[in-house]
Motif scaffolding. Structure first.
Motif, mmCIF file in Angstrom:
data_model
loop_
_atom_site.group_PDB
_atom_site.id
_atom_site.type_symbol
_atom_site.label_atom_id
_atom_site.label_comp_id
_atom_site.label_asym_id
_atom_site.label_seq_id
_atom_site.Cartn_x
_atom_site.Cartn_y
_atom_site.Cartn_z
ATOM 1 N N GLU A 1 0.816 -1.218 0.000
ATOM 2 C CA GLU A 1 0.000 0.000 0.000
ATOM 3 C C GLU A 1 0.858 1.280 0.000
ATOM 4 O OE1 GLU A 1 -3.573 0.052 2.363
ATOM 5 O OE2 GLU A 1 -3.428 2.224 2.640
ATOM 6 N N ALA A 2 1.919 1.287 0.809
ATOM 7 C CA ALA A 2 2.753 2.495 0.910
ATOM 8 C C ALA A 2 3.398 2.824 -0.439
ATOM 9 C CB ALA A 2 3.821 2.293 1.970
ATOM 10 N N VAL B 1 0.783 4.242 -2.819
ATOM 11 C CA VAL B 1 0.503 5.643 -2.486
ATOM 12 C C VAL B 1 1.578 6.542 -3.089
ATOM 13 C CG1 VAL B 1 0.378 7.288 -0.559
ATOM 14 C CG2 VAL B 1 -0.855 5.116 -0.420
ATOM 15 N N ASP B 2 2.844 6.138 -2.927
ATOM 16 C CA ASP B 2 3.946 6.934 -3.490
ATOM 17 C C ASP B 2 3.846 7.032 -5.007
ATOM 18 O OD1 ASP B 2 4.956 7.328 -1.019
ATOM 19 O OD2 ASP B 2 6.545 5.801 -1.163
ATOM 20 N N ILE C 1 1.181 6.683 -6.882
ATOM 21 C CA ILE C 1 0.016 7.499 -7.282
ATOM 22 C C ILE C 1 0.377 8.975 -7.167
ATOM 23 C CG2 ILE C 1 -2.351 8.174 -6.580
ATOM 24 C CD1 ILE C 1 -2.746 5.124 -5.870
ATOM 25 N N ARG C 2 1.036 9.344 -6.077
ATOM 26 C CA ARG C 2 1.439 10.756 -5.894
ATOM 27 C C ARG C 2 2.399 11.185 -7.000
ATOM 28 N NH1 ARG C 2 1.568 10.312 0.265
ATOM 29 N NH2 ARG C 2 -0.505 11.113 0.770
ATOM 30 N N GLN D 1 -8.653 5.413 1.848
ATOM 31 C CA GLN D 1 -7.327 5.459 1.203
ATOM 32 C C GLN D 1 -7.387 6.242 -0.097
ATOM 33 O OE1 GLN D 1 -9.054 2.857 2.385
ATOM 34 N NE2 GLN D 1 -7.867 0.970 2.175
ATOM 35 N N ARG E 1 -8.004 10.086 0.588
ATOM 36 C CA ARG E 1 -6.778 10.749 1.056
ATOM 37 C C ARG E 1 -5.906 11.246 -0.096
ATOM 38 N NH1 ARG E 1 -5.489 6.164 4.498
ATOM 39 N NH2 ARG E 1 -7.118 6.399 6.046
ATOM 40 N N LEU E 2 -6.001 10.598 -1.250
ATOM 41 C CA LEU E 2 -5.131 10.958 -2.373
ATOM 42 C C LEU E 2 -5.793 11.907 -3.368
ATOM 43 C CD1 LEU E 2 -3.618 7.448 -2.876
ATOM 44 C CD2 LEU E 2 -2.348 9.503 -2.251
ATOM 45 N N LEU F 1 -6.946 1.465 -4.557
ATOM 46 C CA LEU F 1 -5.679 2.158 -4.840
ATOM 47 C C LEU F 1 -4.989 1.565 -6.062
ATOM 48 C CD1 LEU F 1 -3.930 2.778 -1.413
ATOM 49 C CD2 LEU F 1 -5.199 4.392 -2.839
ATOM 50 N N TYR G 1 -4.066 3.604 -9.382
ATOM 51 C CA TYR G 1 -2.682 3.603 -9.887
ATOM 52 C C TYR G 1 -2.642 3.223 -11.373
ATOM 53 C CZ TYR G 1 1.819 1.460 -10.912
ATOM 54 O OH TYR G 1 2.979 1.100 -11.529
#
Ligand code: 13P
Length: 315
Positions: free
Chosen positions: A3-4, A7-8, A10-11, A30, A33-34, A275, A279
């Protein structure tokens, strides 16, 4: 991918490709948040008119992607999962609805945004749960109204406006129809000081028990402003994330559906937006929402009318 890492990634992709991410309150925390903008259906429609990026990912159900494409036709609008449907939109099929509209001429057609672009093309003015009451109220009493597709929202509007002759399409949201009086009464017994918050797509007996009836945004606002410490929430469970986030000292209790043993009432379509799919959507620029231009133009009128009137009413 963990997951981490997702997230990176996707950012990174959002920044590199300059993509805007919009998310409805019903998506998973989740995902919310993005997002660059999280809101109810009305807020997301307004946001669609202000987009500066060329590509936008709509984390929500299919009609939400269509609404953005209708309002921002030059943008590339992406949906992380094309199967993210909406039971309300599905309950109002175009051909059957066309027949219904044609069988009732001289009616102003007011449709919820939770409909397909095709149904919107048969609509005079759209509404969301935030502005449905105000929009119907703005129509002269002498005007005949055909309201679609949610029978529960329609019955709420009838009760509030006294427009008992409003013609109603028989559709419903499977998530909101699952809430029962029994579960709420049971929770009220355990939390006697809790305020009951309900979305107007819930059935009438549930709405009667509510201290506040409103759209997701209205319920969120009520929870922020209220001095109460506990809230029983009868709408899709995704909104609890924002409620808890803005009022960390308050307790939010989701109402479980009657027909399930799980703790909350999730919309399985909204929860298709994961997520991983966000992505992939960003990376491969899939799945693009495309609407034939003639249809888009016809559908646009009803949404633009809604936004114009909403702005005038200060909504
Ligand atoms: P709002 O976004 O208008 O609160 O409604 C959400 C929805 O789709 C309910 O089914």
């Amino acid at each position: 991918m963990e997951e981490a890492q997702l997230v990176d990634e996707i950012r990174r992709l959002k920044q590199e490709k300059r993509v805007a991410v919009l998310a409805h309150y019903y998506t998973a925390p989740q995902v919310q948040r993005l997002a660059d903008c999280v809101g109810d259906s009305l807020a997301l429609a307004y946001e669609a008119t202000r987009l500066t990026s060329e590509v936008v990912v709509v984390c929500g159900v299919h009609f939400m992607g269509e609404t953005v494409k209708i309002l921002a036709p030059t943008k590339k609008v992406l949906l992380p999962d094309v199967n993210a449907s909406c039971s309300l939109a599905e309950s109002c099929e175009y051909t059957a609805f066309k027949k219904f509209v044609e069988a009732h001429p001289h009616h102003t057609v007011v449709s919820y945004v939770n409909t397909s672009a095709a149904v919107k093309s048969l609509t005079d003015i759209c509404c969301t749960s935030s502005n449905a009451l105000a929009i119907v109220n703005s129509l002269p009493k002498s005007e005949k109204v055909l309201f679609a597709p949610d029978r529960n929202l329609a019955s709420y509007i009838k009760a509030q406006t006294g427009r008992e002759d409003m013609l109603v399409w028989d559709g419903a949201c499977h998530v909101h129809e699952r809430f029962s009086v029994e579960k709420i009464v049971e929770l009220k017994g355990q939390h006697p000081n809790a305020k009951v918050l309900a979305h107007p797509e819930c059935k009438k007996p549930v709405l009667i028990l509510a201290d506040e009836v409103g759209s997701t945004a209205a319920l969120l606002k009520y929870s922020q402003l209220s001095t109460a410490k506990e809230f029983i929430v009868a709408t899709e469970a995704g909104i609890l994330y924002q409620m808890q986030r803005s009022s960390p000292d308050k307790t939010f209790i989701p109402v479980p559906p009657t027909d399930s043993t799980c703790g909350c009432n999730d919309c399985e379509y909204m929860k298709l937006i994961t997520l991983q799919k966000l992505y992939l959507s960003l990376q491969h620029e899939v799945h693009e929402v495309l609407i034939e231009e003639a249809l888009r133009k016809k559908a646009e009128r009803s949404i633009v009318s809604m936004l114009d009137l909403s702005k005038k009413l200060g909504l």
